[in-house]
Every structure is written in structure tokens, then in C-alpha cells.
Design a protein around this motif. Structure first.
Motif, PDB file in Angstrom:
ATOM      1  N   UNK A   1       0.851  -1.194   0.000  1.00  0.00           N
ATOM      2  CA  UNK A   1       0.000   0.000   0.000  1.00  0.00           C
ATOM      3  C   UNK A   1       0.881   1.235   0.000  1.00  0.00           C
ATOM      4  N   UNK A   2       0.590   2.148  -0.879  1.00  0.00           N
ATOM      5  CA  UNK A   2       1.359   3.385  -0.937  1.00  0.00           C
ATOM      6  C   UNK A   2       1.111   4.204   0.313  1.00  0.00           C
ATOM      7  N   UNK A   3       2.067   5.061   0.587  1.00  0.00           N
ATOM      8  CA  UNK A   3       1.962   5.883   1.790  1.00  0.00           C
ATOM      9  C   UNK A   3       1.075   7.082   1.488  1.00  0.00           C
ATOM     10  N   UNK A   4      -0.035   7.219   2.214  1.00  0.00           N
ATOM     11  CA  UNK A   4      -0.937   8.361   2.098  1.00  0.00           C
ATOM     12  C   UNK A   4      -1.060   9.010   3.470  1.00  0.00           C
ATOM     13  N   UNK A   5      -1.773  10.124   3.523  1.00  0.00           N
ATOM     14  CA  UNK A   5      -1.930  10.766   4.826  1.00  0.00           C
ATOM     15  C   UNK A   5      -2.779   9.889   5.737  1.00  0.00           C
ATOM     16  N   UNK A   6      -2.534  10.056   6.988  1.00  0.00           N
ATOM     17  CA  UNK A   6      -3.146   9.165   7.981  1.00  0.00           C
ATOM     18  C   UNK A   6      -4.662   9.295   7.993  1.00  0.00           C
ATOM     19  N   UNK A   7      -5.162  10.521   7.820  1.00  0.00           N
ATOM     20  CA  UNK A   7      -6.617  10.733   7.836  1.00  0.00           C
ATOM     21  C   UNK A   7      -7.290   9.962   6.714  1.00  0.00           C
ATOM     22  N   UNK A   8      -6.682   9.974   5.545  1.00  0.00           N
ATOM     23  CA  UNK A   8      -7.252   9.254   4.411  1.00  0.00           C
ATOM     24  C   UNK A   8      -7.331   7.760   4.689  1.00  0.00           C
ATOM     25  N   UNK A   9      -6.278   7.207   5.263  1.00  0.00           N
ATOM     26  CA  UNK A   9      -6.274   5.767   5.544  1.00  0.00           C
ATOM     27  C   UNK A   9      -7.314   5.395   6.594  1.00  0.00           C
ATOM     28  N   UNK A  10      -7.434   6.223   7.631  1.00  0.00           N
ATOM     29  CA  UNK A  10      -8.382   5.909   8.707  1.00  0.00           C
ATOM     30  C   UNK A  10      -9.817   5.980   8.196  1.00  0.00           C
ATOM     31  N   UNK A  11     -10.136   7.051   7.476  1.00  0.00           N
ATOM     32  CA  UNK A  11     -11.517   7.218   6.993  1.00  0.00           C
ATOM     33  C   UNK A  11     -11.852   6.144   5.963  1.00  0.00           C
ATOM     34  N   UNK A  12     -10.891   5.794   5.128  1.00  0.00           N
ATOM     35  CA  UNK A  12     -11.139   4.743   4.136  1.00  0.00           C
ATOM     36  C   UNK A  12     -11.479   3.423   4.811  1.00  0.00           C
ATOM     37  N   UNK A  13     -10.757   3.114   5.885  1.00  0.00           N
ATOM     38  CA  UNK A  13     -11.060   1.872   6.603  1.00  0.00           C
ATOM     39  C   UNK A  13     -12.430   1.936   7.267  1.00  0.00           C
ATOM     40  N   UNK A  14     -12.818   3.115   7.760  1.00  0.00           N
ATOM     41  CA  UNK A  14     -14.144   3.265   8.365  1.00  0.00           C
ATOM     42  C   UNK A  14     -15.245   3.080   7.329  1.00  0.00           C
ATOM     43  N   UNK A  15     -14.970   3.505   6.107  1.00  0.00           N
ATOM     44  CA  UNK A  15     -15.973   3.405   5.044  1.00  0.00           C
ATOM     45  C   UNK A  15     -15.947   2.045   4.351  1.00  0.00           C
ATOM     46  N   UNK A  16     -15.028   1.194   4.739  1.00  0.00           N
ATOM     47  CA  UNK A  16     -14.955  -0.137   4.150  1.00  0.00           C
ATOM     48  C   UNK A  16     -14.268  -0.173   2.805  1.00  0.00           C
ATOM     49  N   UNK A  17     -13.421   0.817   2.526  1.00  0.00           N
ATOM     50  CA  UNK A  17     -12.690   0.870   1.258  1.00  0.00           C
ATOM     51  C   UNK A  17     -11.273   0.352   1.489  1.00  0.00           C
ATOM     52  N   UNK A  18     -10.891  -0.666   0.742  1.00  0.00           N
ATOM     53  CA  UNK A  18      -9.583  -1.294   0.954  1.00  0.00           C
ATOM     54  C   UNK A  18      -8.728  -1.356  -0.304  1.00  0.00           C
ATOM     55  N   UNK A  62     -16.691   1.166  -6.912  1.00  0.00           N
ATOM     56  CA  UNK A  62     -16.679   0.492  -5.608  1.00  0.00           C
ATOM     57  C   UNK A  62     -17.939   0.853  -4.834  1.00  0.00           C
ATOM     58  N   UNK A  63     -18.355  -0.046  -3.965  1.00  0.00           N
ATOM     59  CA  UNK A  63     -19.548   0.180  -3.148  1.00  0.00           C
ATOM     60  C   UNK A  63     -19.199   1.062  -1.951  1.00  0.00           C
ATOM     61  N   UNK A  64     -20.117   1.988  -1.657  1.00  0.00           N
ATOM     62  CA  UNK A  64     -19.912   2.900  -0.531  1.00  0.00           C
ATOM     63  C   UNK A  64     -21.261   3.240   0.075  1.00  0.00           C
ATOM     64  N   UNK A  65     -21.337   3.143   1.396  1.00  0.00           N
ATOM     65  CA  UNK A  65     -22.556   3.499   2.110  1.00  0.00           C
ATOM     66  C   UNK A  65     -22.591   5.020   2.281  1.00  0.00           C
ATOM     67  N   UNK A  66     -23.545   5.671   1.622  1.00  0.00           N
ATOM     68  CA  UNK A  66     -23.612   7.137   1.643  1.00  0.00           C
ATOM     69  C   UNK A  66     -23.926   7.644   3.048  1.00  0.00           C
ATOM     70  N   UNK A  67     -24.799   6.963   3.773  1.00  0.00           N
ATOM     71  CA  UNK A  67     -25.147   7.408   5.123  1.00  0.00           C
ATOM     72  C   UNK A  67     -23.923   7.393   6.037  1.00  0.00           C
ATOM     73  N   UNK A  68     -23.097   6.377   5.881  1.00  0.00           N
ATOM     74  CA  UNK A  68     -21.871   6.310   6.688  1.00  0.00           C
ATOM     75  C   UNK A  68     -20.919   7.441   6.311  1.00  0.00           C
ATOM     76  N   UNK A  69     -20.829   7.738   5.017  1.00  0.00           N
ATOM     77  CA  UNK A  69     -19.960   8.827   4.566  1.00  0.00           C
ATOM     78  C   UNK A  69     -20.437  10.170   5.109  1.00  0.00           C
TER      79      UNK A  69
END
Length: 286
Positions: A1-18, A62-69
Motif C-alpha cells: 500500500x502506498x503511503x498516504x496521509x493518515x486521515x485518508x487511511x483511517x476514513x477509508x477503513x471506516x468506510x470499508x474501502x480497501x 466500488x460500493x460505498x454506504x452514503x449514510x456512513x460517509x
């Protein structure tokens, strides 16, 4: 996995994006947004990151839950939708991008499209801050102002709805644009005076008017009656009217003889004693 900012990685994991490609695309969107101005100073970095992930997921299927976002963005659903559309326009991701051509065709006012483009271009040149004039509010305002000075009637409620602005926001933008358009475009729409006539034709017309006036004065002078004739005619007419009135008065007096005035009967006085004597029941001397 490429190095991205920490906020992006955390929110992506919360949204179920891997997926790695979603991270890369969202990071690219974030870098592009840093060079553009996003309307609304209350938008946090977290909100931008969530929206970038949302757009990247939609673009890559990719699938994304809009309510969660919406929950992680910290925005209300309506605000999230509006800001998402703004970011989408800034990143040129909207295939159904609103233009003056599309809006004029929708509102059936295609005659003002050229003027609307001119207003939009000139306003963009004099703008003191960098703005994205591809946003719907600017396109709608340019078309609205073009219709206003061209006196083309359009439903204002529809154009405000297409601008995605609240009525208060639209009112403020309208005041600013109206001042600009009146100073730069309204003057050119005023009707100009008719061209002056040729000097020769003016002289001919003046001569014709003088001749006609002279003829009119001559006819008026010929129609004036002498004073003696006028006096004689007026007096004779007055004498005839007096004679007719006198004869009518004589006939009326013969037909209706005078009546003697009616005598008014005298009323009996209430204090007068009755004529008959009153017999006393009891004698005075007993």
C-alpha cells in the motif's frame, strides 16, 4: 500500500474501502482541491477527504454506504450533497455539467445565450478572487441577468433551483451581479435616437408648411364677417326672440283668468265665553 496521509487511511477503513486504486485516486483528488477554491469556509479537511473517497469509489465502481460517509464527514445530508456537487464540478467529474447552452435550452431562452456568455466572461475578468465560474450558480446568474436586460421572461424559481443556492445566497449574488451588469451591459441595450433627416428634405418640408399656413390664414381672413353686418344680425335675432316671448305671455294670461285670493277663516278664541248660559245647581243665596 502506498503511503498516504493518515486521515485518508483511517476514513477509508471506516468506510470499508480497501482497494489501493481508490486510495490513489482519492489522494489525487485531494491534491487537485488544494489548488482550487471550494465555496464555503466551514468545510473541514475531514469533509473533503470523505468526499474525495466517495467520488473515487464512484468513479472506480466500488460500493460505498452514503449514510456512513455523511456521518463521518460531520455535515448534514443536504450540505454534504451540495458540497459533493461543488467538488465534483471543480474536479471536472460531472458529465452533466451545467452550461449556458444547456440552461438556455432548458428555459427556452436561447436568444440570450451569447449575451450570457459575454456577461460570464467579463465578470470573470474583473473578479478579484479566483472563482470556479463553471459552478451552476454563476452560469444561472449570467443567464438570469441576460434575460433581465433583454426583457425575456423566465421562471425565476426554476433558475434559482438550478443554481443550488438558498434564496438568501441568491439574493446577495443577484445584488452584486445586477450592479455589474447595469454598469457594463444595460447601457448598450437602451434605444438610440432616430437618425436626423437630410437638410434638403427639411427645407422642402419647411417651405411646404409655410405655404400651407399662408393659405390657411387667407381663408380665415376671407371668412371674417364685418362688424356692422354682425351687429345687425345679432340685434334682429334678439328682437325676434323678445317678440315671440311677449306673444306667448299674452296668450297664457288669456287662457288662465286671475282668481281672487281665498279668505282665511278666523279661528275661535279659546278664551271666549260660550254663548249659552250655565244653570247653577245650587242658588247663590240660601
Amino acid at each position: 500500500m502506498a503511503v498516504h496521509n493518515r486521515t485518508l487511511n483511517i476514513i477509508a477503513s471506516k468506510l470499508g474501502l480497501t482497494e489501493e486504486k481508490i486510495f490513489n485516486k482519492a489522494a489525487e483528488f485531494e491534491r487537485l482541491l488544494q489548488t482550487k477554491t471550494v465555496a464555503g469556509s466551514n468545510i473541514t479537511d475531514t469533509s473533503k477527504t470523505v468526499i474525495c473517497l466517495d467520488l473515487a469509489a464512484e468513479l472506480l465502481g466500488a460500493d460505498l454506504d452514503v449514510k456512513t460517509a455523511v456521518r463521518y464527514s460531520g455535515l448534514k445530508p443536504s450540505a454534504y450533497t451540495n458540497i459533493r456537487k461543488i467538488v465534483q464540478n471543480l474536479l471536472d467529474l460531472n458529465e452533466n455539467k451545467l452550461t449556458t447552452l444547456v440552461l438556455c435550452n432548458t428555459l427556452q431562452c436561447s436568444t440570450v445565450q451569447t449575451l450570457a456568455d459575454k456577461i460570464l466572461d467579463d465578470y470573470q475578468k474583473q473578479a478579484k478572487i479566483a472563482l470556479d465560474f463553471s459552478l451552476p450558480q454563476y452560469v444561472c446568474m449570467a443567464v438570469f441577468q441576460a434575460c433581465r436586460i433583454s426583457k425575456v421572461k423566465i421562471p425565476k424559481s426554476k433558475i434559482v433551483e438550478r443554481s443550488r443556492l438558498k434564496p438568501v445566497q441568491w439574493g446577495k449574488l443577484d445584488v452584486e451581479w445586477t450592479k455589474f451588469v447595469d454598469e457594463n451591459f444595460a447601457a448598450s441595450k437602451k434605444k438610440r435616437g432616430r437618425p436626423a433627416k437630410n437638410t434638403d428634405s427639411q427645407k422642402d418640408n419647411n417651405e411646404m408648411e409655410v405655404d400651407s399656413l399662408a393659405k390657411t390664414e387667407d381663408t380665415k381672413e376671407s371668412q371674417i364677417e364685418p362688424y356692422k353686418d354682425w351687429k345687425k344680425r345679432i340685434l334682429s335675432a334678439a328682437y325676434k326672440e323678445l317678440e315671440i316671448a311677449r306673444k306667448q305671455q299674452i296668450q297664457m294670461s288669456k287662457l288662465s283668468p286671475r282668481r281672487s285670493p281665498r279668505k282665511t277663516p278666523q279661528k275661535a278664541s279659546p278664551y271666549k265665553s260660550p254663548s249659552k248660559a250655565v244653570r247653577l245647581l245650587f242658588p247663590l243665596n240660601f
